[in-house]
Design an enzyme around this catalytic site. Structure first.
Site, PDB file in Angstrom:
ATOM      1  N   ASP A 109       0.867  -1.175   0.000  1.00  7.56           N
ATOM      2  CA  ASP A 109       0.000   0.000   0.000  1.00  7.56           C
ATOM      3  C   ASP A 109       0.905   1.226   0.000  1.00  7.56           C
ATOM      4  O   ASP A 109       1.858   1.320   0.778  1.00  7.56           O
ATOM      5  CB  ASP A 109      -0.860  -0.011   1.276  1.00  7.56           C
ATOM      6  CG  ASP A 109      -2.265   0.497   1.027  1.00  7.56           C
ATOM      7  OD1 ASP A 109      -2.382   1.594   0.446  1.00  7.56           O
ATOM      8  OD2 ASP A 109      -3.229  -0.182   1.409  1.00  7.56           O
ATOM      9  N   ASP A 217      -3.006   4.687  -2.591  1.00  7.65           N
ATOM     10  CA  ASP A 217      -4.103   5.249  -1.810  1.00  7.65           C
ATOM     11  C   ASP A 217      -4.528   6.623  -2.356  1.00  7.65           C
ATOM     12  O   ASP A 217      -3.666   7.485  -2.580  1.00  7.65           O
ATOM     13  CB  ASP A 217      -3.612   5.400  -0.361  1.00  7.65           C
ATOM     14  CG  ASP A 217      -4.713   5.696   0.626  1.00  7.65           C
ATOM     15  OD1 ASP A 217      -5.573   4.833   0.839  1.00  7.65           O
ATOM     16  OD2 ASP A 217      -4.720   6.814   1.187  1.00  7.65           O
ATOM     17  N   GLU A 275      -6.179   3.716  -6.309  1.00  6.01           N
ATOM     18  CA  GLU A 275      -7.468   3.877  -5.623  1.00  6.01           C
ATOM     19  C   GLU A 275      -7.981   5.279  -5.927  1.00  6.01           C
ATOM     20  O   GLU A 275      -7.291   6.265  -5.664  1.00  6.01           O
ATOM     21  CB  GLU A 275      -7.317   3.690  -4.113  1.00  6.01           C
ATOM     22  CG  GLU A 275      -8.685   3.615  -3.429  1.00  6.01           C
ATOM     23  CD  GLU A 275      -8.744   4.235  -2.048  1.00  6.01           C
ATOM     24  OE1 GLU A 275      -9.638   3.885  -1.283  1.00  6.01           O
ATOM     25  OE2 GLU A 275      -7.907   5.109  -1.734  1.00  6.01           O
ATOM     26  N   HIS A 347     -11.184  -2.804   3.335  1.00  9.68           N
ATOM     27  CA  HIS A 347     -11.166  -2.396   4.751  1.00  9.68           C
ATOM     28  C   HIS A 347     -11.999  -1.145   5.011  1.00  9.68           C
ATOM     29  O   HIS A 347     -12.092  -0.713   6.159  1.00  9.68           O
ATOM     30  CB  HIS A 347      -9.720  -2.175   5.181  1.00  9.68           C
ATOM     31  CG  HIS A 347      -9.063  -1.058   4.409  1.00  9.68           C
ATOM     32  ND1 HIS A 347      -8.780  -1.142   3.063  1.00  9.68           N
ATOM     33  CD2 HIS A 347      -8.698   0.179   4.783  1.00  9.68           C
ATOM     34  CE1 HIS A 347      -8.254  -0.009   2.654  1.00  9.68           C
ATOM     35  NE2 HIS A 347      -8.180   0.823   3.669  1.00  9.68           N
ATOM     36  N   ASP A 348     -12.559  -0.534   3.947  1.00  5.39           N
ATOM     37  CA  ASP A 348     -13.376   0.676   4.114  1.00  5.39           C
ATOM     38  C   ASP A 348     -14.865   0.411   3.902  1.00  5.39           C
ATOM     39  O   ASP A 348     -15.680   1.327   4.062  1.00  5.39           O
ATOM     40  CB  ASP A 348     -12.953   1.753   3.093  1.00  5.39           C
ATOM     41  CG  ASP A 348     -11.535   2.250   3.295  1.00  5.39           C
ATOM     42  OD1 ASP A 348     -11.048   2.223   4.439  1.00  5.39           O
ATOM     43  OD2 ASP A 348     -10.922   2.668   2.291  1.00  5.39           O
TER      44      ASP A 348
HETATM   45  O1  TEU Z   1      -9.698   5.619   1.469  1.00  3.45           O
HETATM   46  C1  TEU Z   1     -10.185   6.580   0.598  1.00  3.45           C
HETATM   47  C2  TEU Z   1     -11.565   7.095   0.753  1.00  3.45           C
HETATM   48  O2  TEU Z   1     -11.820   8.164   0.285  1.00  3.45           O
HETATM   49  C3  TEU Z   1     -12.672   6.425   1.428  1.00  3.45           C
HETATM   50  O3  TEU Z   1     -12.840   5.101   1.164  1.00  3.45           O
HETATM   51  C4  TEU Z   1     -12.622   6.739   2.883  1.00  3.45           C
HETATM   52  O4  TEU Z   1     -11.886   5.783   3.552  1.00  3.45           O
HETATM   53  C5  TEU Z   1     -13.962   6.824   3.540  1.00  3.45           C
HETATM   54  O5  TEU Z   1     -14.463   5.548   3.754  1.00  3.45           O
HETATM   55  C6  TEU Z   1     -14.976   7.679   2.874  1.00  3.45           C
HETATM   56  O6  TEU Z   1     -16.182   7.538   3.540  1.00  3.45           O
HETATM   57  C7  TEU Z   1      -8.312   5.443   1.595  1.00  3.45           C
HETATM   58  C8  TEU Z   1      -8.021   4.270   2.505  1.00  3.45           C
HETATM   59  O7  TEU Z   1      -8.480   3.098   1.895  1.00  3.45           O
HETATM   60  C9  TEU Z   1      -8.633   4.541   3.845  1.00  3.45           C
HETATM   61  O8  TEU Z   1      -8.534   3.451   4.719  1.00  3.45           O
HETATM   62  C10 TEU Z   1      -7.936   5.744   4.418  1.00  3.45           C
HETATM   63  O9  TEU Z   1      -8.557   6.128   5.626  1.00  3.45           O
HETATM   64  C11 TEU Z   1      -7.974   6.939   3.465  1.00  3.45           C
HETATM   65  O10 TEU Z   1      -7.675   6.588   2.120  1.00  3.45           O
HETATM   66  C12 TEU Z   1      -6.917   7.942   3.880  1.00  3.45           C
HETATM   67  O11 TEU Z   1      -5.644   7.422   3.687  1.00  3.45           O
END
Ligand code: TEU
Length: 580
Positions: A109, A217, A275, A347-348
């Site tokens: 990542d 990311d 992403e 994970h989100d």
């Molecule tokens: O996530 C990016 C993002 O914009 C969303 O998925 C966010 O996590 C949130 O759920 C919006 O509601 C990435 C990573 O995957 C996430 O875990 C991090 O918190 C974020 O970037 C910041 O690095």
């Protein structure tokens, strides 16, 4: 003409990752070897047989770098080391070696839109306005005519993703710094060539160490409109939506082409995934057109937004027609140029069986149906840890059970604004990122075999029924079904490369599509209904004598059944057709 003939790969042959499946490990919640309640690299090393059995090709490892863990490692304080909570660089070297020995690759990542506020770069940058690293981050004076540090004095009105303004006042140097996420995650300034050179160097350092690529990311947020204009107001509040000025900003393609040129070019066998929240199909074509040399694939968000209202916390019931329209549009848009990634979970995201399936009586059936539909699309599937077991959302009792910074901040903000705490919590139970982060359920023993200590986030009590040990040798398990899907992609060119045609777009409960490559045609059917449904296909008779390639019914599809689906059934039919 079939898609494999129409897609243009510079070498003439599709890259290795077009037949690959990626497995995401969120190390904190995967397996704990030392009893501190937090997963670690040795825990992962001990569980590689599980990934081998599943048959995946690539492991994407969420951040293990040194970090204050404000956002569970997405706030990095040192890019070239491992946080002691996860292990050591030697453990990581061992992981690279062990995966390679088993024929798997490791994708790291890469979080370079922002660092931790504890990174040395930021410490230097905030030390004085004259520091050489001041310009590595986005610093701005207060809005003209205001007093810094008072409400409304922020340089613009952007809200952050994690509640509150996207700017934090630094009293010592009298300026604000920008953070699209929490105040512990200051944004780097990618307009600064020294920042870009430092990132390139760090990426090369990891590739030289043996890793096989990067999941980048929020990489479509690195280029901001330098004017940093105010955004339209969100939800009638004081904060604005800055996304038109930082999503796919003015220099994004230039920056990614530079990364490719400085880091990736000349090396083979790598995978780069961007992403990209809010990315459009048209932009994705540009990002993944091999001729432009930017990225291999993007992680888009449109299909995981179909059940969002004004914000992700306003959860709407699933309208299957919208889900199909979205995924269908992406299949079509990237048919000739570029490549899709495919996912339900990471994970989100909340657990898909709880979100789009039935996590009660039909948990196994609906989890395997959802997997079948996704994995039979054209693109590279991503499996998130526990998805292959049909893990569900968690029964969070109160606000004290949540750990995620996004959820915790949202609760505080929503309740302070007068929201009913019970209603706020009800939404969080459905969509909080913590749903994805409960420990992997390895067995029915204490703490599901995740740790000998106290897990950082409680194990889901359903681990007694849902766990890896119970599924490994059960041919009707979710795990066994994922294994079959992954094998199908490896074995059948039509799964990886066939063209895609959506069928029955208006059906509210059947997901149906066709895949075709040369003289092989597949029909994929998935029922999103808890009752029996009849599939009304105009060419139904042509499928009467077809072979059932895959079914999620124990014992398979009964003889002579016709195109009638049991609750949450998935069926893949195959037939030979005349060459086109
Ligand atoms: O996530 C990016 C993002 O914009 C969303 O998925 C966010 O996590 C949130 O759920 C919006 O509601 C990435 C990573 O995957 C996430 O875990 C991090 O918190 C974020 O970037 C910041 O690095």
């Amino acid at each position: 003409m079939s898609a494999s003939q129409s897609a243009s790969w510079p070498s003439g042959t599709p890259p290795w990752w077009t037949t690959a499946v990626v497995y995401q490990v969120y190390p904190r919640s995967f397996a704990d070897s030392d009893g501190d309640g937090i997963g670690d690299l040795r825990g992962l090393l001990d569980r590689l047989d599980h990934l081998d059995d599943l048959g995946v090709d690539v492991v994407w490892l969420s951040p293990v770098y040194p970090s204050p863990q404000a956002d569970n490692g997405y706030d990095i304080s040192d890019y070239t080391d491992v946080d002691p909570v996860f292990g050591t660089l030697a453990d990581l070297d061992e992981l690279i070696e062990a995966l390679h020995t088993r024929g798997m690759k490791l994708v790291m990542d890469l979080v370079v839109n922002h660092t931790s506020d504890q990174h040395d770069w930021f410490a230097a940058s905030r030390s004085s306005r004259e520091d050489p690293k001041r310009g590595w981050y986005v610093w701005r004076p207060p809005r003209p005519g205001t007093v810094g540090g008072t409400p409304g004095a922020e340089p613009n009105n952007w809200g952050s993703f994690f509640s509150g303004p996207a700017w934090t006042w630094d009293e010592a140097t009298g300026e604000y710094y920008l953070h699209l996420f929490s105040d512990r995650q200051p944004d780097l300034d990618w307009d600064n060539p020294d920042v870009r050179a430092a990132v390139h160097e760090m990426m090369r350092w990891w590739l030289d160490r043996g890793v096989d690529g990067f999941r980048m990311d929020v990489i479509n947020m690195i280029s901001k409109d330098p004017a940093l204009p105010d955004g339209d107001l969100r939800d009638g509040g004081p904060l604005g939506d800055g996304s038109p000025y930082f999503l796919c900003g003015p220099r994004i393609h230039e920056h990614l082409q530079e990364v490719h040129c400085e880091v990736v070019a000349g090396r083979t066998g790598l995978l780069t995934v961007g992403e990209m929240p809010g990315v459009s199909v048209d932009e994705a074509v540009l990002f993944t057109d091999p001729a432009r040399a930017e990225l291999d694939m993007v992680f888009q968000f449109e299909h995981v937004g179909v059940d969002h209202g004004a914000t992700k916390w306003d959860v709407l019931p699933l309208d299957l027609r919208e889900l199909k329209a979205s995924l269908g549009r992406w299949q079509e848009g990237l048919e000739k140029t570029g490549w899709n990634s495919l996912y339900w979970n990471n994970h989100d995201q909340p657990r898909v069986v709880s979100r789009f399936g039935d996590n009660g009586a039909f948990r196994v059936r609906s989890a395997t149906m959802l997997a079948t539909v996704l994995h039979l699309h054209r693109g590279t599937p991503f499996v998130y840890q526990g998805e292959e077991l049909g893990m569900t959302n968690a029964p969070f009792a109160s606000i004290d059970d949540f750990r995620d910074i996004e959820s915790v901040n949202h609760y505080a903000e929503a309740v302070a604004a007068g929201g009913d705490p019970e209603r706020v919590l009800a939404a969080m139970r459905r969509v909080s990122r913590d749903n994805a982060r409960t420990p992997v359920q390895w067995d029915a023993g204490p703490q599901a075999g995740f740790t000998t200590g106290t897990p950082w986030l409680p194990v889901n009590p359903n681990c007694r029924e849902i766990n890896a040990a119970a599924q490994r040798d059960d041919p009707d398990s979710v795990f066994a079904h994922y294994r079959r899907l992954i094998a199908l992609r490896h074995e059948l060119p039509v799964v990886a490369h066939g063209d895609f045609t959506m069928l029955l777009p208006e059906s509210p409960d059947v997901y149906a599509f066709r895949r075709r490559l040369d003289d092989v045609e597949l029909l994929v059917l998935g029922s999103f209904s808890g009752g029996r449904v009849s599939v009304e296909l105009p060419d139904a008779s042509q499928w009467a004598a077809s072979e059932v390639l895959l079914s999620n019914l124990p014992g398979g599809v009964p003889e002579g059944r016709g195109l009638v689906l049991e609750p949450w059934e998935a069926r893949v039919l195959s037939r030979a057709v005349g060459e086109r």
